[in-house]
Design a protein around this motif. Structure first.
Motif, PDB file in Angstrom:
ATOM      1  N   GLU A  95       0.822  -1.208   0.000  1.00 41.15           N
ATOM      2  CA  GLU A  95       0.000   0.000   0.000  1.00 41.15           C
ATOM      3  C   GLU A  95       0.859   1.262   0.000  1.00 41.15           C
ATOM      4  N   ARG A  96       1.978   1.226   0.698  1.00 41.03           N
ATOM      5  CA  ARG A  96       2.879   2.385   0.729  1.00 41.03           C
ATOM      6  C   ARG A  96       3.410   2.692  -0.662  1.00 41.03           C
ATOM      7  N   GLU A  97       3.793   1.651  -1.418  1.00 38.95           N
ATOM      8  CA  GLU A  97       4.290   1.869  -2.774  1.00 38.95           C
ATOM      9  C   GLU A  97       3.196   2.457  -3.665  1.00 38.95           C
ATOM     10  N   LEU A  98       1.978   1.972  -3.498  1.00 41.55           N
ATOM     11  CA  LEU A  98       0.879   2.451  -4.334  1.00 41.55           C
ATOM     12  C   LEU A  98       0.537   3.903  -4.005  1.00 41.55           C
ATOM     13  N   ILE A  99       0.528   4.262  -2.728  1.00 35.34           N
ATOM     14  CA  ILE A  99       0.226   5.637  -2.325  1.00 35.34           C
ATOM     15  C   ILE A  99       1.285   6.589  -2.853  1.00 35.34           C
ATOM     16  N   ARG A 100       2.544   6.195  -2.747  1.00 32.89           N
ATOM     17  CA  ARG A 100       3.620   7.054  -3.240  1.00 32.89           C
ATOM     18  C   ARG A 100       3.488   7.285  -4.743  1.00 32.89           C
ATOM     19  N   PHE A 101       3.073   6.271  -5.468  1.00 31.65           N
ATOM     20  CA  PHE A 101       2.920   6.411  -6.908  1.00 31.65           C
ATOM     21  C   PHE A 101       1.748   7.331  -7.253  1.00 31.65           C
TER      22      PHE A 101
END
Length: 295
Positions: free
Chosen positions: A39-45
């Motif tokens: 989820e952290r990777e998706l939010i950053r993107f």
């Protein structure tokens, strides 16, 4: 005269923090760790709109500028628009660059100390690596979908069956390349070194995959390099799926998309997929092992 001993104090309030047993790694906790990293990777993107836009510039230039220019060289593609021929390679390129550069956050987190906090979390490092790979693969697939939307502009139909095949191949490619990127990042501590290494890996991987040219009639040394390139096993089935969807005659199909050959044996699509899965698992396993000896 004797002094009375002080009676021991008894704690009547809430239990002390250290009295609460810490969470023990288990299936639920491990899945939670995977989900948090993903989820952290998706939010950053999604929050970095500039990254989304700039990541589209290079594929669009390759597809519509370079593709249009090279289409004037001659009938090398049997009458088809050269942009149609290179479209699968451009999609694979988009997924590859996004996936492999998503691992840059590992080096970034290491420099700012956040990675150390992640590594001391009560979850295994396998969960952290898997979450990172799944997050990077999701981001790369989403980026690839943006380029896939241009299929109609180069004469490729929006067939549900074709789109399903291409999206599945994009996701598999994203998993493999992200795992390779995480493996590379697991042993690098400086951002500059990581970017230099990725450029050294990414550009040859793209040009050797057959994204811009057919794999027929190549010199032996060049053919050997294309066989060793994991992206070759993504571009090949993508191109065959696209050419089949637009009704390419068998003779022209054999020239434009002959398949990957090991000697006289044409590697079946199922074997290509199995090789990619095995490579993703191997890269992830080595990355987990390397994280166990770092930080």
């Amino acid at each position: 005269m004797t002094s009375n001993p002080v009676a021991p104090r008894t704690r009547t309030g809430p239990a002390a923090p250290f009295a609460v047993p810490p969470d023990r790694p288990g299936p639920v906790l491990e899945l939670r760790g995977v989900h948090v990293v993903w989820e952290r990777e998706l939010i950053r993107f999604l929050r970095n709109r500039l990254r989304i836009v700039t990541s589209l510039v290079q594929p669009i230039l390759f597809l519509f500028v370079l593709g249009t220019g090279l289409s004037r060289l001659g009938p090398a593609t049997g009458g088809y628009d050269y942009r149609t021929f290179v479209f699968p390679g451009i999609v694979a390129m988009t997924v590859m660059f996004t996936a492999i550069f998503s691992a840059v956050s590992i080096v970034w987190d290491r420099e700012f100390g956040f990675l150390r906090e992640m590594l001391v979390a009560p979850v295994s490092r396998t969960s952290l690596v898997v979450g990172k790979i799944l997050g990077g693969a999701t981001v790369a697939t989403l980026q690839g979908l943006l380029i896939l939307a241009f299929a109609g502009a180069v004469g490729i139909p929006y067939s549900p069956a074709l789109l399903a095949v291409l999206v599945g191949l994009m996701l598999l490619a994203a998993l493999v390349i992200t795992a390779i990127g995480v493996l590379i990042a697991s042993g690098i501590h400086q951002m500059e070194a990581f970017q230099a290494v990725l450029q050294f890996v990414a550009m040859p991987m793209f040009f050797l995959s057959g994204a811009m040219f057919p794999l027929t009639g190549l010199p032996a040394w060049l053919h050997g390099l294309t066989v060793l390139d994991p992206l070759t096993y993504v571009v090949d089935p993508m191109r065959r799926a696209v050419l089949a969807a637009i009704g390419t005659p068998p003779a022209l199909m054999a020239r434009l998309a002959p398949g990957v050959s090991w000697g006289d044996w044409i590697v079946p699509t199922g074997v290509e997929m199995a090789l990619l899965v095995a490579l993703a698992v191997l890269a992830a396993a080595v990355a987990v092992r390397r994280f166990g000896h770092t930080d």
